[in-house]
Write a protein that holds these residues in place. Structure first.
Motif, short mmCIF file in Angstrom:
data_model
loop_
_atom_site.label_atom_id
_atom_site.label_comp_id
_atom_site.label_asym_id
_atom_site.label_seq_id
_atom_site.Cartn_x
_atom_site.Cartn_y
_atom_site.Cartn_z
N THR A 172 23.00 3.51 37.05
CA THR A 172 23.08 2.87 37.29
C THR A 172 21.93 1.96 37.11
O THR A 172 20.87 2.37 37.71
CB THR A 172 23.43 2.67 39.09
OG1 THR A 172 24.63 3.37 38.65
CG2 THR A 172 23.88 1.82 39.65
N PHE A 191 20.49 -1.32 38.86
CA PHE A 191 20.15 -2.42 39.96
C PHE A 191 19.02 -2.82 40.81
O PHE A 191 18.02 -2.28 40.22
CB PHE A 191 20.15 -1.85 41.11
CG PHE A 191 20.47 -1.35 42.74
CD1 PHE A 191 21.86 -2.54 42.91
CD2 PHE A 191 19.17 -2.19 43.19
CE1 PHE A 191 22.15 -3.26 44.26
CE2 PHE A 191 20.03 -2.98 45.03
CZ PHE A 191 21.28 -3.81 44.89
N LEU A 196 21.81 6.14 41.26
CA LEU A 196 22.08 5.18 42.43
C LEU A 196 23.48 5.09 42.38
O LEU A 196 24.19 4.67 41.72
CB LEU A 196 21.11 4.48 41.92
CG LEU A 196 19.76 4.06 41.86
CD1 LEU A 196 19.32 2.56 41.56
CD2 LEU A 196 19.43 4.08 43.57
N SER A 254 25.95 1.69 43.78
CA SER A 254 26.14 0.40 43.62
C SER A 254 26.81 -0.27 43.72
O SER A 254 28.27 0.22 43.42
CB SER A 254 25.23 -0.62 42.31
OG SER A 254 26.11 -0.50 40.80
N VAL A 302 28.55 -3.93 44.33
CA VAL A 302 28.84 -5.18 44.55
C VAL A 302 29.94 -6.38 44.86
O VAL A 302 31.49 -6.37 44.72
CB VAL A 302 28.50 -6.17 43.24
CG1 VAL A 302 28.75 -7.21 42.70
CG2 VAL A 302 27.57 -5.48 42.28
N GLU A 339 22.14 -11.29 40.86
CA GLU A 339 21.56 -9.98 41.64
C GLU A 339 21.69 -8.88 39.65
O GLU A 339 22.73 -9.30 39.24
CB GLU A 339 22.37 -9.45 42.48
CG GLU A 339 22.21 -10.22 43.23
CD GLU A 339 22.38 -11.05 43.94
OE1 GLU A 339 21.93 -11.95 43.75
OE2 GLU A 339 23.84 -11.56 43.28
N ALA A 375 23.40 -4.91 38.09
CA ALA A 375 24.06 -4.47 38.77
C ALA A 375 25.39 -4.44 38.61
O ALA A 375 25.95 -5.61 37.60
CB ALA A 375 24.77 -4.43 40.61
N THR A 413 26.42 -3.16 32.68
CA THR A 413 25.33 -3.88 33.54
C THR A 413 24.96 -5.91 33.04
O THR A 413 25.26 -5.70 32.08
CB THR A 413 23.66 -3.76 33.25
OG1 THR A 413 23.81 -1.56 33.65
CG2 THR A 413 22.61 -3.95 35.24
N SER A 429 24.75 -7.38 46.85
CA SER A 429 24.77 -5.72 46.01
C SER A 429 24.03 -5.22 46.56
O SER A 429 22.68 -5.43 47.27
CB SER A 429 23.66 -5.68 44.67
OG SER A 429 24.32 -7.46 43.80
N CYS A 430 24.84 -4.33 47.07
CA CYS A 430 24.09 -2.92 48.33
C CYS A 430 24.01 -1.61 46.73
O CYS A 430 24.88 -0.99 46.04
CB CYS A 430 25.04 -2.22 49.35
SG CYS A 430 25.87 -3.74 50.01
N CYS A 431 22.76 -1.09 46.98
CA CYS A 431 22.55 0.05 46.46
C CYS A 431 22.47 1.17 47.45
O CYS A 431 21.29 0.93 47.88
CB CYS A 431 21.38 0.22 45.70
SG CYS A 431 20.47 1.77 44.93
#
Length: 619
Positions: free
Chosen positions: A316, A318, A362, A364, A366, A580, A582, A596, A604-606
């Motif tokens: 992943t 990010f 990771l 992710s 989104v 972002e 991701a 990607t 976007s959270c990782c």
């Protein structure tokens, strides 16, 4: 001496916190006791006793003061004796509560979690430490000193340990050099060059006083996110790729292609060339941190992302796009702590990144910050960033028709923020054997799905949202996107598009829905360890809107959703980006393959997960 407070039960480094504490591990109750008494030491003795009684009830409820029942006052023969016995019982109970708190704090310092410092600590030396801290010192050298002192303290009890890698986010220090800040932090932390420096318009993290801090353009701040892995773990590898590095990778491809090999005996030479350039020969990473220079061309960014997807298909990726800087300092938008890597950035706009060790994965998530408005459209005439026709009509005329047919709420949102254009995201691989893949990348002859089926299956993650600007000639300009030429000489004569509008309420619901989808994915995994920390990259416009409503009790985007799922102990780092990096939707490093993309107007959270048992993503 370091003090622990009865109010928040965290080490306070000699600061007052509004509760009663102890100093140097010894109980001390009184007024004005220095390190042993917080801000309540200036109050009267009666207020101190009331505070102790309240804390005593708290410890009884949580089982820490069950042994204090023996301190209950016996029956008294007079009111004066009863009052004296109660005060004696309260004093003795308070002493016992402080002793119990001291024992809990000392054991927590050996193996526990420092919540207010944004640090995730595990029980043994074989577990990682995730630290996130923000310093709001106006001088960057003072900020580096404050962060370095806290980072060294967090490695207490682990002699010989160093921070494995880190991410330094600079916000507001316009006159400072990002290279100097990054290299100074790298030297203090001992990361060996595995430290990325990023310029952002805003960042959010915990401060040394245990409060959540916010930094922006007008309030300078330096934020550090660092991870310390157990001894024996592989090192993170920094890299920087621009146009000169792309030429080197092309030369490696030609050298590998010139070798006589049997077709099908080995994988294609392109991913092998990328791995050889990056120095990856053994276990492949399951996560990469990427940050893009805002002046890097779309060709460079898309080529780097496509090459990394081919080289590490299950990893992943990010990150985000750094803040726009003046031309004189634009090359400092993303820097690595290694001088050799940082030297490649002089006049070279590209992508800086970190190859994380295989023991880290990771995940992710989104979530779009917009909602769709109007019917789905087709881009039928475009050149570069300029879109002239939508559905074979002038673009301005189509926007006016959609605005006329919109509802009252949609019109209010349009008047507030205007239209956004969503372009079709690249199709994700669904068949690992490439037997039913209709993407042109694999050259399959299977028929494409019909346009009606594509419309029915469209979801929010199918669109890459970009900003629009109207032009006098009834055309629009798409920011941060190059459509090249529509219709092209070869291929479809149109592109799918969808108009969007920014809606904070719908975005919050979408973010909660995406968190539920991620939890559903974790339920299907045979082994899903708990996360050690999280990084949230939010669009600058969405983050600015959330910052404007922070006085009404709202927090930064994604903070409450992550805390609701993982509790208060999870350290969370937040920064504002101009895009972002991701995969769309939910992606789990080491499990699934997803292309990607460069997102826009999203949060976007990782989530970083430590799993030393799985090393090879292709196993």
């Amino acid at each position: 001496s370091r003090a622990a407070c009865l109010k928040c039960t965290v080490p306070m480094a000699g600061r007052a916190c509004g509760g009663l504490g102890y100093g140097a591990g010894l109980p001390s109750i009184g007024v004005g006791a220095g390190a042993g008494v917080g801000a309540a030491g200036a109050a009267s003795t009666r207020k101190a006793i009331v505070a102790i009684e309240g804390r005593l009830r708290y410890w009884r409820v949580h089982g820490a003061a069950r042994s204090l029942d023996a301190w209950e006052a016996p029956a008294a023969t007079s009111q004066g004796q009863a009052r004296g016995q109660v005060r004696s019982a309260v004093s003795a109970a308070a002493s016992a509560a402080v002793l119990a708190l001291g024992a809990k704090h000392r054991s927590g310092r050996r193996a526990g979690t420092s919540r207010c410092r944004g640090v995730q600590r595990r029980s043994t030396d074989q577990e990682p430490i995730f630290m996130s801290m923000l310093s709001q010192q106006t001088d960057w050298r003072s900020a580096v000193g404050e962060i370095s002192a806290e980072a060294k303290y967090q490695l207490r009890g682990r002699p010989g340990s160093q921070w494995s890698f880190g991410l330094a986010v600079v916000s507001g220090h316009m006159g400072a050099s990002l290279h100097e800040i990054t290299q100074a932090l790298d030297a203090q932390l001992g990361t060996g060059g595995a430290l990325l420096g990023v310029v952002s318009e805003g960042c959010h993290s915990m401060q040394s006083d245990g409060l959540r801090g916010h930094s922006g353009v007008n309030s300078p701040g330096l934020m550090l996110t660092a991870v310390s892995l157990p001894p024996g773990s592989e090192k993170a590898k920094p890299f920087y790729i621009g146009k000169p590095e792309m030429l080197q990778i092309s030369q490696i491809c030609l050298r590998l292609q010139s070798r006589n090999t049997v077709r099908g005996a080995e994988e294609p030479y392109t991913p092998r060339a990328w791995r050889e350039f990056l120095g990856v020969h053994g276990n492949q990473p399951r996560g990469l941190l990427l940050f893009v220079d805002p002046l890097a061309s779309k060709y460079t960014v898309s080529s780097v992302l496509a090459g990394l997807d081919l080289a590490f298909p299950k990893a992943t990726k990010f990150g985000g796009v750094c803040a726009d800087l003046p031309p004189s300092s634009a090359c400092l938008a993303a820097a690595a702590g290694s001088p050799a890597v940082a030297a490649k950035q002089i006049g070279n706009h590209g992508v800086a990144g970190l190859l994380l060790p295989p023991c880290l994965s990771l995940h992710s998530i989104v979530s779009a910050g917009t909602t769709r408005v109007g019917p789905e459209l087709r881009v039928t005439l475009a050149d570069g960033q300029v879109v002239s026709k939508l559905n074979d009509k002038p673009a301005a005329e189509v926007l006016a028709d959609v605005s006329k047919d919109a509802g009252p709420l949609e019109r209010l949102l349009l008047d507030r923020s205007g239209f956004l254009l969503g372009l079709e995201a690249p199709q994700q691989p669904v068949d690992p054997n490439k037997s039913k893949e209709y993407d042109d990348l694999w050259g399959s002859s299977e028929r494409l799905p019909s346009y009606d089926n594509l419309q029915k299956r469209a979801i929010s993650s199918d669109w890459l949202v970009r900003s629009l600007e109207s032009m006098p000639n009834d055309s629009v300009v798409v920011r941060r996107e190059d459509l090249k030429r529509v219709p092209p000489r070869v291929g479809p004569s149109w592109l799918r598009a969808q108009l969007h509008v920014r809606d904070a309420t719908k975005a919050q619901e979408e973010l909660q829905l995406m968190m539920q989808r991620y939890l559903g994915v974790r339920m299907m995994m045979s082994k899903a360890p708990a996360p050690i920390g999280a990084i949230v990259c939010t669009c600058a416009s969405w983050a600015a809107e959330a910052e404007a409503t922070r006085e009404k009790g709202h927090t930064e985007v994604g903070y409450d959703e992550l805390r609701e799922v993982w509790g208060q102990q999870l350290p969370i780092t937040g920064l504002s980006t101009n895009g972002e990096i991701a995969p769309p939707g939910v992606s789990v490093g080491g499990v699934n393959k997803r292309w990607t993309t460069r997102q826009g107007h999203t949060s976007s959270c990782c989530i970083m997960v430590y799993d030393p048992d799985v090393h090879d993503p292709d196993a």
